[in-house]
Structure formats: structure tokens, C-alpha cells
Design a protein around this motif. Structure first.
Motif, PDB file in Angstrom:
ATOM      1  N   SER A 293       0.819  -1.222   0.000  1.00  0.00           N
ATOM      2  CA  SER A 293       0.000   0.000   0.000  1.00  0.00           C
ATOM      3  C   SER A 293       0.849   1.268   0.000  1.00  0.00           C
ATOM      4  O   SER A 293       0.346   2.342  -0.367  1.00  0.00           O
ATOM      5  CB  SER A 293      -0.922   0.007   1.210  1.00  0.00           C
ATOM      6  N   MET A 294       2.121   1.165   0.393  1.00  0.00           N
ATOM      7  CA  MET A 294       2.973   2.355   0.460  1.00  0.00           C
ATOM      8  C   MET A 294       3.120   3.025  -0.904  1.00  0.00           C
ATOM      9  O   MET A 294       3.269   4.242  -0.997  1.00  0.00           O
ATOM     10  CB  MET A 294       4.356   1.981   1.013  1.00  0.00           C
ATOM     11  N   SER A 295       3.084   2.230  -1.963  1.00  0.00           N
ATOM     12  CA  SER A 295       3.274   2.777  -3.310  1.00  0.00           C
ATOM     13  C   SER A 295       2.049   3.540  -3.799  1.00  0.00           C
ATOM     14  O   SER A 295       2.125   4.260  -4.801  1.00  0.00           O
ATOM     15  CB  SER A 295       3.585   1.639  -4.293  1.00  0.00           C
ATOM     16  N   TYR A 296       0.911   3.392  -3.105  1.00  0.00           N
ATOM     17  CA  TYR A 296      -0.328   3.982  -3.589  1.00  0.00           C
ATOM     18  C   TYR A 296      -0.865   5.079  -2.670  1.00  0.00           C
ATOM     19  O   TYR A 296      -1.898   5.680  -2.987  1.00  0.00           O
ATOM     20  CB  TYR A 296      -1.389   2.885  -3.747  1.00  0.00           C
ATOM     21  N   LEU A 297      -0.200   5.308  -1.547  1.00  0.00           N
ATOM     22  CA  LEU A 297      -0.676   6.352  -0.643  1.00  0.00           C
ATOM     23  C   LEU A 297      -0.602   7.731  -1.288  1.00  0.00           C
ATOM     24  O   LEU A 297      -1.480   8.566  -1.094  1.00  0.00           O
ATOM     25  CB  LEU A 297       0.148   6.333   0.652  1.00  0.00           C
ATOM     26  N   SER A 298       0.446   7.951  -2.066  1.00  0.00           N
ATOM     27  CA  SER A 298       0.609   9.271  -2.694  1.00  0.00           C
ATOM     28  C   SER A 298      -0.439   9.540  -3.765  1.00  0.00           C
ATOM     29  O   SER A 298      -0.633  10.690  -4.174  1.00  0.00           O
ATOM     30  CB  SER A 298       2.010   9.389  -3.307  1.00  0.00           C
ATOM     31  N   THR A 299      -1.134   8.507  -4.226  1.00  0.00           N
ATOM     32  CA  THR A 299      -2.175   8.684  -5.237  1.00  0.00           C
ATOM     33  C   THR A 299      -3.566   8.787  -4.607  1.00  0.00           C
ATOM     34  O   THR A 299      -4.566   8.754  -5.324  1.00  0.00           O
ATOM     35  CB  THR A 299      -2.149   7.517  -6.234  1.00  0.00           C
ATOM     36  N   GLY A 300      -3.620   8.881  -3.273  1.00  0.00           N
ATOM     37  CA  GLY A 300      -4.888   9.066  -2.593  1.00  0.00           C
ATOM     38  C   GLY A 300      -5.595   7.802  -2.168  1.00  0.00           C
ATOM     39  O   GLY A 300      -6.725   7.862  -1.680  1.00  0.00           O
ATOM     40  N   LYS A 301      -4.936   6.637  -2.310  1.00  0.00           N
ATOM     41  CA  LYS A 301      -5.559   5.370  -1.903  1.00  0.00           C
ATOM     42  C   LYS A 301      -5.288   5.114  -0.417  1.00  0.00           C
ATOM     43  O   LYS A 301      -4.651   4.146  -0.025  1.00  0.00           O
ATOM     44  CB  LYS A 301      -5.004   4.220  -2.753  1.00  0.00           C
ATOM     45  N   TRP A 302      -5.798   6.004   0.429  1.00  0.00           N
ATOM     46  CA  TRP A 302      -5.507   5.960   1.856  1.00  0.00           C
ATOM     47  C   TRP A 302      -6.065   4.723   2.547  1.00  0.00           C
ATOM     48  O   TRP A 302      -5.530   4.246   3.550  1.00  0.00           O
ATOM     49  CB  TRP A 302      -6.082   7.200   2.532  1.00  0.00           C
ATOM     50  N   TRP A 303      -7.156   4.171   2.038  1.00  0.00           N
ATOM     51  CA  TRP A 303      -7.812   3.037   2.704  1.00  0.00           C
ATOM     52  C   TRP A 303      -6.981   1.754   2.622  1.00  0.00           C
ATOM     53  O   TRP A 303      -7.189   0.836   3.407  1.00  0.00           O
ATOM     54  CB  TRP A 303      -9.189   2.802   2.083  1.00  0.00           C
ATOM     55  N   LEU A 304      -6.044   1.708   1.679  1.00  0.00           N
ATOM     56  CA  LEU A 304      -5.229   0.496   1.533  1.00  0.00           C
ATOM     57  C   LEU A 304      -4.332   0.257   2.738  1.00  0.00           C
ATOM     58  O   LEU A 304      -3.983  -0.895   3.047  1.00  0.00           O
ATOM     59  CB  LEU A 304      -4.376   0.592   0.271  1.00  0.00           C
ATOM     60  N   ALA A 305      -3.952   1.319   3.438  1.00  0.00           N
ATOM     61  CA  ALA A 305      -3.088   1.186   4.620  1.00  0.00           C
ATOM     62  C   ALA A 305      -3.836   1.453   5.919  1.00  0.00           C
ATOM     63  O   ALA A 305      -3.508   0.867   6.949  1.00  0.00           O
ATOM     64  CB  ALA A 305      -1.899   2.143   4.505  1.00  0.00           C
ATOM     65  N   LEU A 306      -4.833   2.336   5.876  1.00  0.00           N
ATOM     66  CA  LEU A 306      -5.508   2.759   7.110  1.00  0.00           C
ATOM     67  C   LEU A 306      -6.228   1.604   7.793  1.00  0.00           C
ATOM     68  O   LEU A 306      -5.980   1.316   8.979  1.00  0.00           O
ATOM     69  CB  LEU A 306      -6.492   3.884   6.800  1.00  0.00           C
ATOM     70  N   PHE A 307      -7.116   0.935   7.091  1.00  0.00           N
ATOM     71  CA  PHE A 307      -7.933  -0.097   7.723  1.00  0.00           C
ATOM     72  C   PHE A 307      -7.111  -1.330   8.133  1.00  0.00           C
ATOM     73  O   PHE A 307      -7.294  -1.838   9.246  1.00  0.00           O
ATOM     74  CB  PHE A 307      -9.086  -0.489   6.799  1.00  0.00           C
ATOM     75  N   PRO A 308      -6.207  -1.856   7.282  1.00  0.00           N
ATOM     76  CA  PRO A 308      -5.364  -2.962   7.760  1.00  0.00           C
ATOM     77  C   PRO A 308      -4.495  -2.570   8.961  1.00  0.00           C
ATOM     78  O   PRO A 308      -4.313  -3.357   9.884  1.00  0.00           O
ATOM     79  CB  PRO A 308      -4.500  -3.299   6.540  1.00  0.00           C
ATOM     80  N   GLY A 309      -3.965  -1.329   8.937  1.00  0.00           N
ATOM     81  CA  GLY A 309      -3.149  -0.882  10.065  1.00  0.00           C
ATOM     82  C   GLY A 309      -3.946  -0.785  11.350  1.00  0.00           C
ATOM     83  O   GLY A 309      -3.497  -1.212  12.421  1.00  0.00           O
ATOM     84  N   LEU A 310      -5.159  -0.212  11.268  1.00  0.00           N
ATOM     85  CA  LEU A 310      -6.007  -0.113  12.456  1.00  0.00           C
ATOM     86  C   LEU A 310      -6.417  -1.488  12.963  1.00  0.00           C
ATOM     87  O   LEU A 310      -6.491  -1.717  14.178  1.00  0.00           O
ATOM     88  CB  LEU A 310      -7.249   0.723  12.133  1.00  0.00           C
ATOM     89  N   ALA A 311      -6.701  -2.398  12.041  1.00  0.00           N
ATOM     90  CA  ALA A 311      -7.078  -3.752  12.448  1.00  0.00           C
ATOM     91  C   ALA A 311      -5.929  -4.449  13.168  1.00  0.00           C
ATOM     92  O   ALA A 311      -6.135  -5.139  14.178  1.00  0.00           O
ATOM     93  CB  ALA A 311      -7.502  -4.560  11.221  1.00  0.00           C
ATOM     94  N   LEU A 312      -4.715  -4.263  12.671  1.00  0.00           N
ATOM     95  CA  LEU A 312      -3.546  -4.858  13.322  1.00  0.00           C
ATOM     96  C   LEU A 312      -3.369  -4.281  14.726  1.00  0.00           C
ATOM     97  O   LEU A 312      -3.131  -5.026  15.689  1.00  0.00           O
ATOM     98  CB  LEU A 312      -2.294  -4.598  12.485  1.00  0.00           C
ATOM     99  N   VAL A 313      -3.486  -2.968  14.854  1.00  0.00           N
ATOM    100  CA  VAL A 313      -3.376  -2.332  16.169  1.00  0.00           C
ATOM    101  C   VAL A 313      -4.462  -2.842  17.110  1.00  0.00           C
ATOM    102  O   VAL A 313      -4.209  -3.107  18.296  1.00  0.00           O
ATOM    103  CB  VAL A 313      -3.451  -0.801  16.031  1.00  0.00           C
TER     104      VAL A 313
END
Length: 287
Positions: free
Chosen positions: A243-263
Motif C-alpha cells: 500500500s505504500m506505493s499507492y498512498l501518494s495517489t490518494g488510496k488511503w484506505w489500503l493502509a488505514l484499515f489494515p493498520g487499524l485492524a492490526l493495532v
């Protein structure tokens, strides 16, 4: 003592009992929730890798709560599958690490000065090196993958628990009832079976549970760095790394939800360990 004093003691006792009951309920709910995540992730493993380019890069919506990625894969399915993988690896690696800690901690406490010196030196050595460095080295040496992650976590997370077990056994051995048992001619196995192991069991169980969040985070960390699970496996580390490669293109959900779920999973494991410690520790009678 007057009537007011009796009422105060009764109210305190009732409050303590209610607090312990609520803690047991919380532990039950937390364990059930983690079990649901683990089982649902196993059931969704095949669906997590299904690609459909007609639905790629969709933001979160009612149909796809976590959105979809650049290959049209459902991020909710991938997140649950990744969490399930992390939980399974964390539980297995933590169990192996806890058994190593129990064996070495017991050997250090009852094996004499030489054994205590050697094991204590190994504990200090392991604690002096960052976990992530040892994990990377062990995982890379074993060819990475699930086997490398499990072995790496198991071989790097035992020192703290081993030190706790060693200290508890040394303390129990000096207790008066152990001395009386020796004077009565009880065998070392009898003393260990009925006097030592029941005393260290709570510390062992709590230490085992508290190893889970560390194991899960370190598994995700080395997978994120490319030294853990393979890219084709729907693991949380893989999802976050991609997901790191797509954050700059506005695909914030690719990292946000998996990260929150892991936490969230890590916090649940941590709260289970803390709650179990409070319930099993006699000094926590105020619960």
C-alpha cells in the motif's frame, strides 16, 4: 466495629467481586472476538486473492467496507486473512518461545551455579541485541517464509519470561513450606510438582499471553521489510508494504484499515494479558 464499618466492608467486597466478574466477561468477549477473526480469515483466504479489475481502486462503500486495491481485491477479506495468519503465527511462535523460557528459567534456578551462570549470560546476550535484528538474520538464514518467521520469533522472545520464571522459582525455593517439605523427606519431584510449579503457573500463563502482541507485531514488521512471508500470501505486512506505493495517489484506505485492524488485535492481546495478570495475581485483590 459499628454498622457503618460492616456496610463499608460489604460494599467493598461486592465491588471487588463485580470487578472480577466484569474482567472475566471482558476476557471471554476478547477471546471470542479474536477467535472469530482467526476463523473468518481462514474461510476468506481464497476470496482474499480473487482479482477483478472491473472493481479496482474502489473507496470504502457498503459493498466493500474496506474498499478494493489496484487489482480489484476485497480489502476486508485480505485484512481478515492477514490477521488470521498473524494470529496463527503469533500463537504458535509464542507457545514455542514460552516453553523455551520455562525450560531455561527452571534449569537456571535449579541447575546449580554453572547452569545459572551460563543461562543468565545467554539471557543478557539476547536482551542486548534488538529483536528485529535477530529476527531478520534468523528469518533470512532459514529462507524466509512462514517457517523462518516462526523460528525467528520463537528464538528471540523467551529471555524476559525466562528471567521472570527463574526469579519466581528462586523465591519459592526459599519459602518456609518448601523447607518443611524437605525436612519431611519429600522428593525433589514432589516439591516441584506440588509447591514450585503451581506458584509459577500464573506467571507462565500471563507471560505466554503477553508474548502474543510482540510476536504479531514483529511478524508484520519483518514481512513489511521483505524478510518474512512471501508477497503472494495475504499477510498484514505484505498488505501494508504494497500500500505504500499507492498512498501518494490518494488510496488511503489500503493502509488505514489494515493498520487499524492490526493495532486492534495487538491491543486485544495486550488487554487479555493484563486482565489475566490482574485476575491471577493475589496482590490484585482490589479488582
Amino acid at each position: 466495629m459499628d454498622k457503618t464499618g460492616h456496610m463499608t466492608i460489604a460494599a467493598h467486597t461486592a465491588g471487588r467481586r463485580n470487578g472480577r466478574q466484569w474482567m472475566w466477561r471482558f476476557l471471554l468477549v476478547a477471546v471470542l472476538l479474536l477467535a472469530v477473526v482467526a476463523v473468518s480469515g481462514i474461510c476468506l483466504e481464497e476470496q482474499a486473492v480473487v482479482t477483478d479489475f472491473s472493481r479496482k481502486n474502489l473507496p470504502p462503500c457498503l459493498k466493500y467496507l474496506f474498499g478494493t486495491d489496484w487489482m480489484g481485491r476485497d480489502m476486508l477479506s485480505r485484512t481478515l486473512a492477514g490477521l488470521s495468519t498473524s494470529i496463527r503465527i503469533g500463537v504458535l511462535a509464542s507457545a514455542v518461545s514460552a516453553v523455551i523460557a520455562l525450560f531455561l528459567g527452571t534449569a537456571a534456578a535449579v541447575g546449580g551455579k554453572w547452569a545459572d551462570g551460563i543461562i543468565s549470560w545467554c539471557i543478557d546476550l539476547m536482551m542486548g541485541v534488538p529483536h528485529i535484528v535477530l529476527l531478520l538474520l534468523i528469518s533470512y538464514a532459514l529462507g524466509k517464509g512462514e517457517k523462518g518467521v516462526i523460528v525467528g520469533v520463537a528464538l528471540t522472545h523467551w529471555p524476559n519470561l525466562a528471567r521472570v520464571i527463574r526469579g519466581e522459582i528462586l523465591q519459592v525455593r526459599e519459602a518456609a513450606y518448601v523447607g518443611i517439605a524437605k525436612q519431611l523427606g519429600k522428593s525433589p519431584w514432589y516439591i516441584a510438582r506440588w509447591h514450585i510449579f503451581p506458584q509459577i503457573l500464573p506467571q507462565f500463563l500471563v507471560g505466554l499471553v503477553l508474548l502474543f502482541p510482540h510476536a504479531i507485531l514483529h511478524e508484520a514488521s519483518i514481512t513489511f521489510l521483505g524478510f518474512g512471508l512471501p508477497p503472494e500470501k495475504p499477510a498484514i505486512g505484505v498488505i501494508l508494504s504494497e500500500s505504500m506505493s499507492y498512498l501518494s495517489t490518494g488510496k488511503w484506505w489500503l493502509a488505514l484499515f489494515p493498520g487499524l485492524a492490526l493495532v486492534g488485535v495487538v491491543i486485544l492481546f495486550d488487554r487479555i494479558g493484563s486482565g489475566l495478570k490482574a485476575l491471577l495475581d493475589p496482590s490484585s485483590a482490589q479488582l
